[in-house]
Each structure stands twice: as structure tokens, then as C-alpha cells.
Design an enzyme around this catalytic site. Structure first.
Site, PDB file in Angstrom:
ATOM      1  N   GLU A 199       0.833  -1.208   0.000  1.00  0.00           N
ATOM      2  CA  GLU A 199       0.000   0.000   0.000  1.00  0.00           C
ATOM      3  C   GLU A 199       0.866   1.256   0.000  1.00  0.00           C
ATOM      4  O   GLU A 199       1.079   1.875   1.047  1.00  0.00           O
ATOM      5  CB  GLU A 199      -0.952   0.004   1.209  1.00  0.00           C
ATOM      6  CG  GLU A 199      -2.072  -1.015   1.106  1.00  0.00           C
ATOM      7  CD  GLU A 199      -3.093  -0.912   2.233  1.00  0.00           C
ATOM      8  OE1 GLU A 199      -2.837  -0.164   3.210  1.00  0.00           O
ATOM      9  OE2 GLU A 199      -4.150  -1.553   2.143  1.00  0.00           O
ATOM     10  N   GLU A 228      -6.622  -7.072  -1.238  1.00  0.00           N
ATOM     11  CA  GLU A 228      -7.003  -6.886   0.171  1.00  0.00           C
ATOM     12  C   GLU A 228      -8.313  -6.128   0.253  1.00  0.00           C
ATOM     13  O   GLU A 228      -8.492  -5.109  -0.396  1.00  0.00           O
ATOM     14  CB  GLU A 228      -5.895  -6.126   0.914  1.00  0.00           C
ATOM     15  CG  GLU A 228      -6.132  -6.005   2.416  1.00  0.00           C
ATOM     16  CD  GLU A 228      -4.985  -5.284   3.099  1.00  0.00           C
ATOM     17  OE1 GLU A 228      -3.803  -5.586   2.789  1.00  0.00           O
ATOM     18  OE2 GLU A 228      -5.257  -4.399   3.940  1.00  0.00           O
TER      19      GLU A 228
END
Length: 339
Positions: free
Chosen positions: A172, A264
Site C-alpha cells: 500500500e 485486500e
């Protein structure tokens, strides 16, 4: 791609050896009469905007992500993975190796071995494995470039002849421009390709893999300036209680123009906590099913948060199957994977 004046052919070439090794792995699983995702689909590749199997047919993998293996290795056991593969009927396990937070940087060799152990265990049960370089803070993946090169060299060397891996090179990215993320990807992908030229690589997008939405941008920056590499997909993450219509519409638009893998997501808020919003989650899942977008849910552990699928204390025991050991989110996501 390099051109050779006298290209090697057949099983004597590196490519030929890889293909033979991969066929042997799949044949071995088939011989056991195991209708596993890996045996059924073989080597994956990106065709157009889709993830495709060895026959060139679009496929969508559904499964779970581990939590950080520095904290919850006890939740990734033979019994828990048997349950994931057989009871949940998952296609894929995302193996999350945190870089910081007492993770990889504290013991590179140890965490590489741990990741390989869990990838091997997924393969043994016929599941694919996403090798997740879980960089989070600092948000610039270039801060861990040297470590990433070491890690992915080791992983690609081990799995270069195996059809069951996908490499997620930056979990991320945040607080950094798309051009910086793209630059990182264009440094790491050749490291993987030098060892494993065939596997799919998953590229994180900026603003916590939101295609920039969480920092006021959108997917156009990636569409207009894509990573210069083939056989790649871009990742998108969402948490349904926090990420509403703007995010859902971004995923829809982005997947019209780019190959996307949702590596995710959660049914709670962005911290994986709080009440579940199953209605919004189902809207995302309906979109992903319609467009054949693969996904892994966060997370396969017994963390105290509502986003961990197991009730607290489950990982200290030996019972993994059924719904009795699951929190509300676990019951819901298990049912979706089994559908």
C-alpha cells in the site's frame, strides 16, 4: 524481450525446462485425483484486462490473506490451511510479509524462509500463493528498494519453475506520487523477471492501493502512465464500511481499462475494525464477480479486530473447520468463497 540469433528450443532451453517442470507439477496433482485450483488452471497470465489460466480462459481467484507473519504465524498451520483449501474451498492464499513493524528488516533470512514455508504449504494443498511484500510505513516503496530486490530475488529463484505464484511487489504505497511508485515497479519487475519470466506481477497503486482516490486522485494517472512491463496487474484495496460509492465506481472504471486484482479488502472500516457492512461489501463482490476480478480478504487470523475471521484464541487450538470458530465476518466471507 531479448531476441536471440539462435534461440534455444525444446526442453534444453530455460523456458522449456520451466514448462516441463510446471506440467509435471500439475500432472502430479491430477494423478492424485485432486481437482484443485492449481491443477485445474495451471500457469496464470494476463490476457487483455483479465487474469487467465493456461488455456487462455479468464479466471477469478478467491481466497484469504494472512495477517503479518511476525505476529500470527500460529494461524498458518497444516490444519488451518487444510480448512482453507477443503472446507472454505479457497483458490489462493496471500502470504503477507511485513517489511517493518518487527518484520522482514529484523531477520531477512528468517522471514524469507517463513514466507517460503507458507507458500509451499499453499501449493501442497493446490492453492495459488500471492507473495505480498507488505510495505506500509514508510509509504514510499523506494525506501525499501534494496530489501525488496533481495527478497524477490530469493523468492523468484525458488519459484521460477512453479506455476502457483503471483508477486505483489508493494502492498500500500502512500504519501508518494504515482511516478515514484511506477519507478519502483520498473526497478523490481526486472529483478523478478530475471529469475521467473512467466509469473504475474501485481503492482500496488498509490494512496493505499486505491488508484489514488484516498489522496484526491483517480485511476487516470495509471491509465495515462502505465508501468512499462507486460504480464502485470494493478492492485486495489477497499474496506466497505469506509470506502463507499466513489471507491466502488473507481474500481469499476479502472477495471474497464486496466487488469486489476483486489489483493485486500474488508467488510469493516479501513482499520479492519468496527461493525461489518455486508450490504456494501456485497455490492463490491457482485461487481468483482461480474467482471471476473480476483480477490483476497483480510485476514486469516484470530486478531481481536472484527476483520480477523477467527474468534480470538482459535489459533491456539486445533479446530479450524465449520462456522463455530468464526466471527461474523468469517462466517460471511467463508460462505462467499464457497459459492
Amino acid at each position: 524481450m531479448h531476441q536471440r540469433t539462435t534461440p534455444p528450443t525444446g526442453s534444453a532451453s530455460p523456458t522449456g525446462r520451466r514448462r516441463l517442470a510446471r506440467k509435471a507439477l500439475i500432472a502430479a496433482a491430477s494423478a492424485l485425483g485432486v481437482a484443485t485450483p492449481l491443477a485445474a488452471n495451471g500457469q496464470l497470465s494476463v490476457c487483455g484486462r483479465q487474469l487467465c489460466n493456461a488455456s487462455g480462459q479468464p479466471v477469478a481467484l478467491n481466497g484469504m490473506s494472512t495477517h503479518g507473519t511476525q505476529w500470527y504465524a500460529q494461524c498458518v498451520t497444516g490444519g488451518s490451511l487444510d480448512a482453507l483449501a477443503k472446507d472454505w474451498r479457497a483458490d489462493v492464499l496471500r502470504v503477507s510479509t511485513y517489511v517493518q513493524e518487527d518484520g522482514y528488516e529484523t531477520d531477512p533470512a528468517g522471514f524469507t524462509a517463513r514466507a517460503q514455508k507458507f507458500v509451499d504449504a499453499a501449493h501442497a494443498r493446490g492453492m495459488y500463493a500471492v507473495i505480498d511484500w507488505h510495505m506500509l510505513d514508510p509509504g514510499d516503496p523506494n525506501a525499501n528498494l534494496s530489501r525488496a530486490k533481495t527478497f524477490f530475488t530469493a523468492m523468484a529463484k525458488k519459484y521460477k519453475n512453479h506455476p502457483g505464484v503471483l508477486y505483489e511487489i508493494a502492498n500500500e504505497p502512500s504519501g508518494v506520487s504515482w511516478s515514484a511508485v511506477k519507478s519502483y515497479a520498473e526497478k523490481i519487475i526486472p529483478v523478478i523477471r530475471a529469475e521467473d519470466p512467466d509469473a504475474v506481477v501485481l503492482v500496488g497503486t498509490r494512496a493505499w492501493s486505491s488508484f489514488g482516490v484516498s489522496e484526491g486522485a483517480n485511476e487516470s494517472e495509471v491509465v495515462n502512465n502505465p508501468v512499462r512491463a507486460s504480464n502485470i496487474m494493478y492492485t486495489f484495496h477497499f474496506y466497505a464500511a469506509s470506502h463507499r460509492d466513489e471507491y466502488l465506481k473507481t474500481l469499476d472504471r479502472a477495471s474497464d481499462k486496466l487488469p486489476v486484482f483486489v489483493t485486500e479488502f474488508g467488510t469493516q472500516d479501513y482499520a479492519g475494525e468496527g461493525a461489518n457492512d455486508f450490504t456494501m461489501s456485497q455490492r463490491y463482490l457482485d461487481l468483482m464477480k461480474r467482471k471476473k476480478i480476483s480477490w483476497t480478504n483480510w485476514n486469516y487470523s484470530d486478531d481481536h479486530r472484527s476483520g480477523a475471521v477467527f474468534k480470538t484464541g482459535t489459533c491456539d487450538g486445533s479446530t479450524w473447520t465449520g462456522t463455530g470458530v468464526l466471527k461474523e465476518a468469517g462466517v460471511w466471507i467463508r460462505e462467499r468463497i464457497r459459492q
